[in-house]
Design an enzyme around this catalytic site. Sequence first.
Site, PDB file in Angstrom:
ATOM      1  N   SER A  13       4.394   0.081 -10.498  1.00 15.71           N
ATOM      2  CA  SER A  13       4.412   1.212  -9.638  1.00 15.71           C
ATOM      3  C   SER A  13       5.153   1.029  -8.470  1.00 15.71           C
ATOM      4  O   SER A  13       5.569   1.894  -7.663  1.00 15.71           O
ATOM      5  CB  SER A  13       3.102   1.760  -9.579  1.00 15.71           C
ATOM      6  OG  SER A  13       2.216   0.987  -9.047  1.00 15.71           O
ATOM      7  N   ASP A 183      -3.510   2.017  -0.399  1.00 17.98           N
ATOM      8  CA  ASP A 183      -4.833   1.975  -1.067  1.00 17.98           C
ATOM      9  C   ASP A 183      -5.184   0.561  -1.308  1.00 17.98           C
ATOM     10  O   ASP A 183      -5.839   0.144  -2.369  1.00 17.98           O
ATOM     11  CB  ASP A 183      -4.849   2.708  -2.634  1.00 17.98           C
ATOM     12  CG  ASP A 183      -3.559   2.275  -3.234  1.00 17.98           C
ATOM     13  OD1 ASP A 183      -2.762   1.535  -3.000  1.00 17.98           O
ATOM     14  OD2 ASP A 183      -3.407   2.849  -4.374  1.00 17.98           O
ATOM     15  N   HIS A 186      -0.417   0.248  -3.368  1.00 22.38           N
ATOM     16  CA  HIS A 186       0.828   0.915  -3.428  1.00 22.38           C
ATOM     17  C   HIS A 186       1.329   1.156  -1.851  1.00 22.38           C
ATOM     18  O   HIS A 186       0.546   1.035  -0.831  1.00 22.38           O
ATOM     19  CB  HIS A 186       0.645   2.219  -3.856  1.00 22.38           C
ATOM     20  CG  HIS A 186       0.229   2.199  -5.350  1.00 22.38           C
ATOM     21  ND1 HIS A 186      -1.148   2.286  -5.589  1.00 22.38           N
ATOM     22  CD2 HIS A 186       0.874   1.992  -6.433  1.00 22.38           C
ATOM     23  CE1 HIS A 186      -1.088   2.198  -7.067  1.00 22.38           C
ATOM     24  NE2 HIS A 186      -0.067   2.107  -7.396  1.00 22.38           N
TER      25      HIS A 186
END
Length: 206
Positions: A13, A183, A186
Amino acid sequence: MKSGERLIFIGDSITDCGRNTDSEKIGDGYVRIIRDHLRLRQPEGIPDIINKGISGNRITDLADRWEKDVLALNPDYVSISIGINDVWRQLDNPNMNQVYPGEFEKIYQKLLSLVKVKTNAQIIIMEPTIIEENIESEGNRKLQPYIDIVRRLAVTFNGVLVPEHQCFIAVLKKHPEYNLTTDGVHMNSTGNLLMARTWLRANGLE
């Protein structure tokens, strides 16, 4: 890196960064910053930049799609950022099948071997970044063997090593109050910029 060449970014991601909802399909993370920097640095033209990040991927997921998303595209450069989820899943989902360092290294080595055998691509290996801004977090401690593996593989395969973890830790040691992620994993805008600058520097493209 020049016009007519093909540069693939593949990972999780952190690389994906919303590419599927982006009209240019490169997302809004470090890949975009690198692309934009190259556009300004090289007005005569830049490589075709392809983002193949997929959220949640571990090294096992890269193996499943390596032929389609890397080898079949015959790249000139392959930039790989993987390892965060291989560790993070041990923390947030301990009951699933885990990818421990031995398996991680074996699979990663096989993928890089395929690049060498089937393409003429330059390999660019990015260190996993961080798991929490706390340098001594459990995630960062568990991440260290994976970082060591990445560094060894970069030497073995004559790849460009992008020292992302090293640079993130250096910033956090100097400025422990900084947030580089949203977080713990990310990237926020500062983290994406740091990733991009580290990548560009490692590749002599600042």
